[in-house]
Design a protein around this motif. Sequence first.
Motif, PDB file in Angstrom:
ATOM      1  N   ASP A  26       0.793  -1.223   0.000  1.00 26.70           N
ATOM      2  CA  ASP A  26       0.000   0.000   0.000  1.00 26.70           C
ATOM      3  C   ASP A  26       0.826   1.275   0.000  1.00 26.70           C
ATOM      4  O   ASP A  26       0.281   2.374   0.095  1.00 26.70           O
ATOM      5  N   SER A  49      -1.239   3.575  -2.216  1.00 24.83           N
ATOM      6  CA  SER A  49      -1.991   2.739  -3.149  1.00 24.83           C
ATOM      7  C   SER A  49      -3.345   3.326  -3.516  1.00 24.83           C
ATOM      8  O   SER A  49      -3.973   2.876  -4.476  1.00 24.83           O
ATOM      9  N   LYS A  87      -2.303  -0.243 -10.272  1.00 24.04           N
ATOM     10  CA  LYS A  87      -2.515  -1.374  -9.368  1.00 24.04           C
ATOM     11  C   LYS A  87      -3.053  -2.590 -10.107  1.00 24.04           C
ATOM     12  O   LYS A  87      -2.877  -3.714  -9.646  1.00 24.04           O
ATOM     13  N   LYS A  93       0.038  -4.099 -11.292  1.00 21.62           N
ATOM     14  CA  LYS A  93       1.089  -4.050 -10.264  1.00 21.62           C
ATOM     15  C   LYS A  93       2.386  -3.487 -10.830  1.00 21.62           C
ATOM     16  O   LYS A  93       3.451  -4.137 -10.814  1.00 21.62           O
ATOM     17  N   ASP A 107       8.994  -1.113  -1.751  1.00 18.35           N
ATOM     18  CA  ASP A 107       7.617  -1.401  -1.362  1.00 18.35           C
ATOM     19  C   ASP A 107       7.579  -1.547   0.146  1.00 18.35           C
ATOM     20  O   ASP A 107       8.293  -2.379   0.700  1.00 18.35           O
TER      21      ASP A 107
END
Lengths: 115, 111
Positions: B31, B52, B68, B71, B92
């Motif tokens: 996120d 995110s 998203k 990805k 990340d």
Amino acid sequence: EAGVAQSPRYKIIEKRQSVAFWCNPISGHATLYWYQQILGQGPKLLIQFQNNGVVDDSQLPKDRFSAERLKGVDSTLKIQPAKLEDSAVYLCASSFTQALDSPLHFGNGTRLTVT
Amino acid sequence: GESVGLHLPTLSVQEGDNSIINCAYSNSASDYFIWYKQESGKGPQFIIDIRSNMDKRQGQRVTVLLNKTVKHLSLQIAATQPGDSAVYFCADLNQGGKLIFGQGTELSVKP
């Protein structure tokens, strides 16, 4: 503000010897991290401290690596005995909190060569 | 397992051109994403981040785009300068609070 200070900048040792690295985080930063960066790769987390307590050391090879942050400020990372594969840059980082979006500030690292 | 990776290990651009550095991630629960710049002999330096719940975020000469669905995220540098030459990492920050770095893309700027 002064950044994260690390020493020494470079260290060359023979395998099976021991070595220690020192880190002074940014003043007021409660969270401190040690990362290992092998040449050509991204940094990998070794250990995370919150004040003087360990939050995460799941990636630390505890048979040879140890780290402490006794007074919740400076930290030392030790390797004993060193192996050839420990050759890497050891980066210290600090952040104000351990909140997900509290930016990490990195030092310039200690480059370790094990021969 | 979780991984964060970059599509290209090196990128060479002409000074003044725009640069695009790409990154793919595997954990759909991630996120928060961060781009770092690492110059030779120095530690990684924060460039820009994105949560995110956003698709795009702009900074000074830099833009991060997040897709998203596939990805994928990218870092766009406008009017690339010689001082932009460095290795760029996407990272990340997962639910466990760990910062997972990709392998990096080395950006070279030709004068």
